[in-house]
Design an enzyme around this catalytic site. Structure first.
Site, PDB file in Angstrom:
ATOM      1  N   ASP A  67       0.290 -10.469   0.378  1.00 17.22           N
ATOM      2  CA  ASP A  67       1.527 -10.402   1.147  1.00 17.22           C
ATOM      3  C   ASP A  67       1.474 -11.300   2.376  1.00 17.22           C
ATOM      4  OD1 ASP A  67      -0.463  -8.756   2.205  1.00 17.22           O
ATOM      5  OD2 ASP A  67       0.941  -7.213   2.891  1.00 17.22           O
ATOM      6  N   ASN A 105       0.808  -1.217   0.000  1.00 20.78           N
ATOM      7  CA  ASN A 105       0.000   0.000   0.000  1.00 20.78           C
ATOM      8  C   ASN A 105       0.843   1.269   0.000  1.00 20.78           C
ATOM      9  OD1 ASN A 105      -2.857  -0.914   0.156  1.00 20.78           O
ATOM     10  ND2 ASN A 105      -2.115  -1.958   1.993  1.00 20.78           N
TER      11      ASN A 105
END
Length: 261
Positions: free
Chosen positions: A110, A9
């Site tokens: 992730d 992000n």
């Protein structure tokens, strides 16, 4: 060599991996608007500075939690490296571990990749803590199955929220307090630093304690993310620190899909 790309992000990490050895890595701010051409110019310069060429890359694998960034990264791979990128979690690089949760499709790539890498590096039940934009604590059992976890605000997000909401509070750098014992600050900056630093350690220690009690068996705690080493100074909660856990997981997944095993 493999070009492993971890699109988070906040940042995107590009790493060159030879076998399972990470040769070098670069980081750029995540911007879904960035084009494949922009990535290529930036990355080509960095490759040259490190003594590599684009032709040295014989495979690309991508993990992303930012869907809008994926297309341009795929174009980067095909247009400038001549390879169709493998995408973590999609055929032929499925997770290969059980996602034993209510909504497996919603698990961040992730976190799944970290689980795979941690299980390959460590035995038994595991708690993987990733200090990223969010701080995540993920549990996998001794078979490598993902069992669930916790999502908490990342430390930088917490600090930003505090500073943005309180007009008189200054922006500070996160660092270990100078006084290793005292938690009663004598000025505003020290008080903020103590609150953020020791508050985060208290949160991590408390959550890990509760998770271990719920697991009911000994569990090793593996930490990753840039801030893990900062907290390591003042807590014994971590059993191991793996700074490149996601990249290691991507390399392992590519190896399994490309070579087999």
């Amino acid at each position: 060599m493999l070009l492993a790309i971890d699109a988070g992000n906040t940042n995107i990490v590009f790493a060159l991996v030879d076998g399972r050895e990470i040769k070098t890595r670069w980081r750029i701010a995540t911007d879904p608007r960035r084009t494949a051409d922009e990535y290529a110019v930036w990355l080509s310069q960095l490759l040259t500075l490190e003594g590599y060429q684009r032709s040295d890359v014989d495979g690309v694998i991508i993990s992303t939690v930012v869907p809008r960034a994926l297309h341009n990264l795929e174009v980067l791979s095909s247009k400038y490296f001549g390879h169709d990128a493998l995408i973590a979690g999609r055929p032929p690089v499925e997770w290969g571990v059980a996602l034993d949760v209510d909504e497996p499709q919603s698990l961040g790539a992730d976190r799944a990749v970290n689980t795979i890498a941690a299980h390959a590096l460590h035995h038994g039940d595991l708690i993987v803590i990733d200090f990223g934009t969010a701080t995540t604590l993920d549990v996998s059992d001794f078979n490598g199955a993902y069992k669930g976890g916790i999502i908490a605000p990342g430390i930088n997000l917490s600090l930003d929220a505090l500073v943005n909401a309180a007009a008189k509070l200054p922006r500070i750098a996160i660092e270990a307090p100078k006084d290793h014992v005292g938690v009663i600050g004598r000025n505003t900056v020290d008080q903020m630093n103590i609150g953020i630093y020791w508050g985060y350690i208290a949160m991590i220690e408390g959550l890990v304690s509760r998770m271990k009690a719920e697991i009911g068996r000994p569990a090793k705690v593996v930490a990753t993310g840039g801030l893990a080493t900062l907290f390591e100074q003042h807590t014994i909660v971590f059993d191991a620190i793996e700074p490149d856990l996601t990249i290691q997981g991507l390399a392992l997944m590519w190896e399994r899909a490309h070579i087999g095993g």
